[in-house]
Design a protein around this motif. Structure first.
Motif, PDB file in Angstrom:
ATOM      1  N   ARG A 852      14.212 -10.337 -37.403  1.00  0.00           N
ATOM      2  CA  ARG A 852      14.060 -11.764 -37.084  1.00  0.00           C
ATOM      3  C   ARG A 852      15.051 -12.191 -36.003  1.00  0.00           C
ATOM      4  NH1 ARG A 852      12.943 -14.039 -43.234  1.00  0.00           N
ATOM      5  NH2 ARG A 852      10.662 -14.066 -43.032  1.00  0.00           N
ATOM      6  N   CYS A 853      16.274 -11.657 -36.085  1.00  0.00           N
ATOM      7  CA  CYS A 853      17.251 -11.974 -35.047  1.00  0.00           C
ATOM      8  C   CYS A 853      16.776 -11.458 -33.697  1.00  0.00           C
ATOM      9  CB  CYS A 853      18.608 -11.368 -35.403  1.00  0.00           C
ATOM     10  SG  CYS A 853      19.425 -12.172 -36.791  1.00  0.00           S
ATOM     11  N   GLY A 861      17.223 -15.231 -39.409  1.00  0.00           N
ATOM     12  CA  GLY A 861      17.741 -13.872 -39.533  1.00  0.00           C
ATOM     13  C   GLY A 861      19.019 -13.840 -40.333  1.00  0.00           C
ATOM     14  N   ALA A 862      19.926 -14.799 -40.071  1.00  0.00           N
ATOM     15  CA  ALA A 862      21.181 -14.860 -40.824  1.00  0.00           C
ATOM     16  C   ALA A 862      20.913 -15.131 -42.295  1.00  0.00           C
ATOM     17  CB  ALA A 862      22.088 -15.943 -40.241  1.00  0.00           C
ATOM     18  N   ALA A 863      19.996 -16.054 -42.583  1.00  0.00           N
ATOM     19  CA  ALA A 863      19.668 -16.364 -43.982  1.00  0.00           C
ATOM     20  C   ALA A 863      19.065 -15.147 -44.683  1.00  0.00           C
ATOM     21  CB  ALA A 863      18.698 -17.545 -44.035  1.00  0.00           C
ATOM     22  N   THR A 864      18.239 -14.392 -43.965  1.00  0.00           N
ATOM     23  CA  THR A 864      17.607 -13.203 -44.556  1.00  0.00           C
ATOM     24  C   THR A 864      18.642 -12.123 -44.806  1.00  0.00           C
ATOM     25  OG1 THR A 864      15.569 -13.728 -43.366  1.00  0.00           O
ATOM     26  CG2 THR A 864      15.749 -11.518 -44.297  1.00  0.00           C
ATOM     27  N   ALA A 868      19.693 -10.396 -48.270  1.00  0.00           N
ATOM     28  CA  ALA A 868      19.775  -8.946 -48.468  1.00  0.00           C
ATOM     29  C   ALA A 868      21.069  -8.566 -49.177  1.00  0.00           C
ATOM     30  CB  ALA A 868      19.674  -8.225 -47.124  1.00  0.00           C
ATOM     31  N   VAL A 869      22.161  -9.221 -48.814  1.00  0.00           N
ATOM     32  CA  VAL A 869      23.436  -8.971 -49.505  1.00  0.00           C
ATOM     33  C   VAL A 869      23.280  -9.288 -50.992  1.00  0.00           C
ATOM     34  CG1 VAL A 869      25.834  -9.701 -49.733  1.00  0.00           C
ATOM     35  CG2 VAL A 869      24.851  -9.378 -47.462  1.00  0.00           C
ATOM     36  N   VAL A 891      25.775 -11.408 -36.719  1.00  0.00           N
ATOM     37  CA  VAL A 891      24.869 -12.521 -36.439  1.00  0.00           C
ATOM     38  C   VAL A 891      25.588 -13.864 -36.565  1.00  0.00           C
ATOM     39  CG1 VAL A 891      22.791 -13.695 -37.252  1.00  0.00           C
ATOM     40  CG2 VAL A 891      22.830 -11.202 -37.081  1.00  0.00           C
ATOM     41  N   LEU A 892      26.436 -14.006 -37.591  1.00  0.00           N
ATOM     42  CA  LEU A 892      27.172 -15.261 -37.758  1.00  0.00           C
ATOM     43  C   LEU A 892      28.120 -15.508 -36.587  1.00  0.00           C
ATOM     44  CD1 LEU A 892      27.979 -15.120 -41.569  1.00  0.00           C
ATOM     45  CD2 LEU A 892      26.406 -16.679 -40.431  1.00  0.00           C
TER      46      LEU A 892
END
Length: 1015
Positions: A852-853, A861-864, A868-869, A891-892
């Motif tokens: 997504r990123c 993408g960051a939320a996904t 995942a974590v 990403v952050l």
């Protein structure tokens, strides 16, 4: 009116006038009696609690003299009533501050929940004034007082929290900040108080201070407890960083879910007990329900668990029930809870699952594994601050600080009510009659034990109450053991079971033996197989089970997720095993039991690799306790059968992520010793190696795969050699050596040429594709992916197909077809979720976040990646969680959330240090060094230079780009424009090889050097 205050120095008042109380033991006795106001406290208990080690040298006369002195001081002797070996303080609990304060705290919380913010704030303020110093200061330092102090401290903290939350809702933002600062100093690990403080700071326009407060709690948790802030705190920080003004004063609690089953029948006569257990759970982290077998401990625990999740108790966020009746070892105790919670990744995963949230865990039937259950409970309490535990056992677990609840038999009226209701259910078309005296006599004879009453009620289908009483009386007289040191109720229960047992037909008795051979319940097919070995005709098996169920000797579990299963109550099973042993048929039943599971194991691997995969996986999951029992018996009596069971089910354990798979396989091999055929030994070693790699033990995995390969070479077994190659490729990929993995998959493919091994060919090609994609080798990735697709035309394995979907997405990502990648990987995530492939789903969610990123959607993408974590941690896959954190940090940083980025990267680096490295550890180190360089921290440039050189050696283009960008930025800041341009140009050229891993937006340092804002 008499009031007693003990939340500080002791104060007694009558009609508002103070009454002086002598200090020392006299005051201690007053506090002890006050905390149990209205309830007798035995003299022996007073001696033990207040005199401690000196109690043995202290007489009852000493207590009597102190009581007399206390009565004189209070000027009203009738306020302390003696009798039945103890003393009762006759004071309304409302007039004792230590008893009323927790009640008021609950009332204030209810007011807040109902929107009465002003009422909640006022009640909290008034109640907090009751705390005049150290709670129970006059109670001494005995062990007995510690749980009371903890309960009162928790009540004080909740009053502060509720009061501050209410004041925030009223708009008292500025004034409440000071109180919250004091509160977090007193309770530094209470995240809910930090949530309120950070929210108040943000709402008052002090966002910088709010973010600084977040860093304070983050560092405090990390340094003192080794923990990260909870998800609510992390979410709040992200909201503040986004300048989100719509932040509620009190964020909703995180929910963990649960697995609590419904009570099959109503619980008669236990309302007071449910209330009492819930009250204990409200003030103690560990509560034990102790009582004899058949007294209803499990039913009470389930009812209390359900009551604890009512709207009036918002603290509990999930109730998990682990039935330990089938567990026989410490490992099995842990495995039972792991299975109940449905985590993969072993014991570490279990503790990680509960580390950050609140939950109630019920450990049911602990009496036969007391030590192991106690060890598990203590470890959970030490590592998971939000967890509370409720145990049921016939004996205490003997854990310091545990609150013990002794479950007594039913009162006679309640016992008669239970008997009457159960009889009505059994005699649907016949009236019971009005012989209440006979019912009371029967229930009195049964000692009010629910199980005995249930069994007696079942007999009313064929016997009158008088007939039951006559038989029961006879059995008690015959079976009562006058030399036994066990309680009479225990002997009566055994007599009741034996009486019921002897009323069975011979086939039904043998059917009970067959059911007792199963450790964790049984399917009808399994019971039929064991019954047949005990000479029960196959045609009669269904009727036998039906009759046993109708007599309440067998419990029928009918869950929508599985077929009907049958199990025995633990006491009935123990009796049946004993009865079977007297006939010397135990080994016959155990052998049939093991043989039935061995037969199932023979078809397991093929089944798991085919269209009936879900069915075979469900079998391996549901029958875990029985499989372990079959293995344990076989390892002693038929070791080769044990090897067959373990190797047959090995692949199912791999797909399920069972952390005990390797342990079982190696134990079976050890039991067989040199008698195990070489090819079966090699197969077991290969499966053990795969399982070890899945749990991160790469060194042991290599060792066992090497042993298997040696055997394959000695046998000249091409199939074993080929499997050894791609199993080892799986290990090397976990270690980040993708080139070596590709060499191994090439070797495997050449060995398989000419062999009819479609599934293995597909699996080998799948791991070749993954390694090639990770190595950035597009040509090899395409070739291997095509091979997977070709082989999967003849293989109907959902697990392989979903992984193939993910590989297609990874290939699309490598080819910069990022929208296609999102589609393929998103489909793989959804399918993995539907099929219950939890570890696979976590990895694919991580891949989806990266895709997504790269498709340009960095926010989603960051939320996904954060999801995942969470998914990786929920399954206990710390390696996967760490990999996701590295990319989440990247990403952050690109999004400008530098604090959150650093937190994610530092957490990943900490795990990598402990584990000795791991996939993308170098990327995480590079990103941290780049951030340190941007913050002008000493030594960052030297670290970047080393990272760059290592990346150039390893061909890690994405790390080279980021390291060159950071070094170029440093050169520019030092005025060395020529070096900055040279390094930047090198980075631009290497970017051509790095686009499968990073995008231009990730190049924060390059944009800073050029004075640009990131895209």
């Amino acid at each position: 009116m008499l009031s007693i205050s003990v939340l500080g120095p002791v104060e007694v008042r009558r009609a508002g006038r103070p009454i002086p109380i002598p200090a020392g033991k006299t005051s201690e006795i007053l506090v002890r009696l006050a905390l149990a106001a209205g309830t007798p406290v035995r003299t022996d208990r007073l001696l033990e609690d207040l005199w401690g080690d000196n109690a043995i040298h202290t007489t009852r006369n000493t207590v009597q003299s102190k009581i007399a002195k206390l009565r004189r001081a209070m000027g009203e002797p009738s306020v302390i009533v003696g009798g039945a070996g103890g003393y009762t303080l006759v004071v309304d609990p409302v007039d004792i501050d230590a008893l009323s304060a927790p009640t008021r705290a609950a009332e204030a919380a209810a007011l807040l929940d109902n929107g009465d913010n002003r009422g909640a704030a006022q009640l909290c303020a008034v109640t907090l004034q009751m705390f005049r110093g150290d709670a129970l200061a006059a109670a001494g330092e005995g062990d007995w007082v510690r749980p009371h102090r903890a309960r009162l401290d928790a009540a004080r903290m909740h009053l502060i929290e509720t009061g501050c939350a209410a004041r925030l809702c009223l708009g008292d933002t500025h004034d409440v900040i000071g109180d919250l600062e004091l509160a977090v100093d007193s309770y530094p690990y209470q995240e809910s108080l930090w949530l309120l403080l950070i929210t108040a700071l943000h709402q008052s326009g002090r966002s910088t201070d709010a973010l600084a407060a977040y860093q304070r709690v983050r560092h405090r948790l990390a340094e003192d407890l080794g923990l990260d802030p909870g998800s609510r705190l992390q979410q709040l920080e992200r909201q503040i960083l986004r300048h989100d003004t719509a932040i509620p004063p009190l964020p909703p609690p995180t929910r963990l879910g649960g697995n609590l089953p419904p009570l099959v029948t109503d619980l008669v006569g236990r309302d007071d007990e449910i209330t009492a257990v819930c009250e204990l759970l409200a003030s103690n982290r560990l509560v034990e329900i102790v009582g004899t077998g058949g007294i209803g401990k499990t039913a009470l625990a389930i009812a209390a668990g359900r009551a604890s999740t009512s709207p009036q108790d918002g603290e509990r966020s999930g109730v998990w029930l682990a039935r330990l009746e089938a567990a026989t070892t410490a490992d099995a105790v842990v495995d039972t809870l792991i299975a109940a919670v449905n985590v993969t990744g072993g014991e570490a995963a279990l503790y990680e699952r509960f580390r950050g949230g609140d939950a109630l865990i019920i450990l049911d039937n602990c009496e036969h594994v007391v030590g192991a259950a106690a060890e598990l409970a203590v470890h959970l309490l030490e590592t998971c601050p939000g967890v509370r535990i409720l145990c049921t056992s016939q004996v205490s677990l003997d854990i310091d600080g545990a609150a013990r609840f002794e479950l007594a038999p039913l009162h006679l009226d309640d016992a008669a009510e239970l008997f009457t209701r159960r009889c009505a259910a059994h005699r649907k078309h016949r009236r019971l009659g009005d012989d209440h005296d006979a019912i009371f006599e029967l229930c009195r004879s049964l000692d009010g034990l629910p199980l005995a009453i249930e069994l007696a009620a079942a007999r009313t289908k064929t016997l009158s109450i008088d007939d039951i009483i006559r038989r029961l009386d006879d059995r008690f007289n015959v079976l009562n053991d006058p030399t036994s040191r066990r309680p009479e109720r225990r002997r009566a229960l055994k007599a009741t079971i034996r009486w019921s047992y002897e009323l069975l037909f011979p086939d039904d008795q043998r059917g009970l033996w067959a059911l007792a051979a199963f450790a964790g319940g049984a399917s009808l097919a399994g019971v039929e197989a064991v019954m047949e070995s005990l000479d029960v005709p196959a045609a009669a098996a269904i009727d036998v089970v039906g009759r046993l169920a109708s007599r309440s000797l067998v419990i029928v579990d009918d869950d929508e997720s599985m077929q009907v299963r049958y199990r025995l109550l633990d006491s009935v099973r123990a009796f049946a095993l004993e009865a079977m042993a007297t006939t010397e048929t135990t080994d016959i039943a155990r052998a049939a039991h093991a043989a039935w599971f061995a037969q199932a194991a023979r078809t397991s691997t093929a089944g798991v690799r085919g269209s009936r995969q879900a069915e075979h996986l469900a079998f391996a999951r549901a029958e875990r306790a029985n499989i372990d029992a079959a293995l344990a018996w076989s390892m002693v009596h038929d070791p080769l059968l044990a090897v067959g069971i373990a190797t047959g089910l090995g692949w199912a354990w791999v797909v399920l992520g069972d952390s005990r798979a390797s342990q079982r396989l190696l134990a079976a091999l050890e039991s067989a010793g040199s008698t195990a055929p070489a090819d079966r030994r090699a197969n077991a070693l290969l499966l053990a190696g795969w399982a070890e790699a899945s749990t991160g033990d790469l060194a042991l995995a290599r060792h066992h795969i090497a042993q298997a390969t040696e055997i394959a070479v000695s046998l000249d077994d091409v199939d074993l050699l080929a499997r050894g190659c791609y199993y080892l490729a799986y290990v090397e990929s976990h270690d980040g050596d993708f080139r070596r993995a590709l060499e191994l998959t090439d070797r495997s493919r050449s060995l398989y040429t000419g062999l009819d091994r479609a599934w293995d060919q597909a699996a080998n090609a799948l791991f070749a594709a993954r390694a090639a994609i990770s190595a950035g080798d597009e040509d090899r990735s395409i070739e291997a992916s095509n091979d997977v697709g070709r082989w999967l035309h003849t293989v109907d394995d959902p697990w392989l197909h979903v992984r193939y979907d993910a590989v297609l997405g990874e290939l699309a990502r490598l080819q910069h077809r990022f929208d296609d990648a999102v589609i393929h990987i998103g489909r793989a995530v959804a399918t993995s979720n539907r099929l219950g492939f939890l570890q696979t789903e976590a990895y694919q969610t991580f891949s989806l976040g990266r895709a997504r990123c790269q498709a340009g959607d960095y926010d989603n993408g960051a939320a996904t990646l954060a999801l995942a974590v969470d998914k990786a941690e929920a399954t206990g896959d710390a390696r996967m969680a760490t990999l996701a954190r590295v990319h989440l940090g990247r990403v952050l940083r690109a999004l400008g959330s530098l604090r959150s980025a650093r937190a994610a990267l530092e957490a990943a680096a900490a795990w990598h240090r402990t584990a000795g490295g791991g996939e993308q550890a170098a990327l995480g180190d590079c990103l941290l060094a780049a951030m340190d360089a941007a913050d002008h921290l000493a030594g960052a440039d030297a670290r970047l230079q080393v990272i760059l050189e290592d990346a150039q050696t390893d061909g890690a283009a994405h790390i080279e780009v980021l390291a060159l960008d950071a070094l170029a930025r440093l050169a520019a800041e030092h005025g060395d424009g020529a070096t900055a341009r040279r390094l930047g140009q090198l980075a631009d050229r290497r970017m051509e090889s790095a686009t499968a891993f990073i995008t231009d937006r990730d190049r924060i340092d390059a944009h800073a050097t050029q004075g640009e804002n990131p895209p």
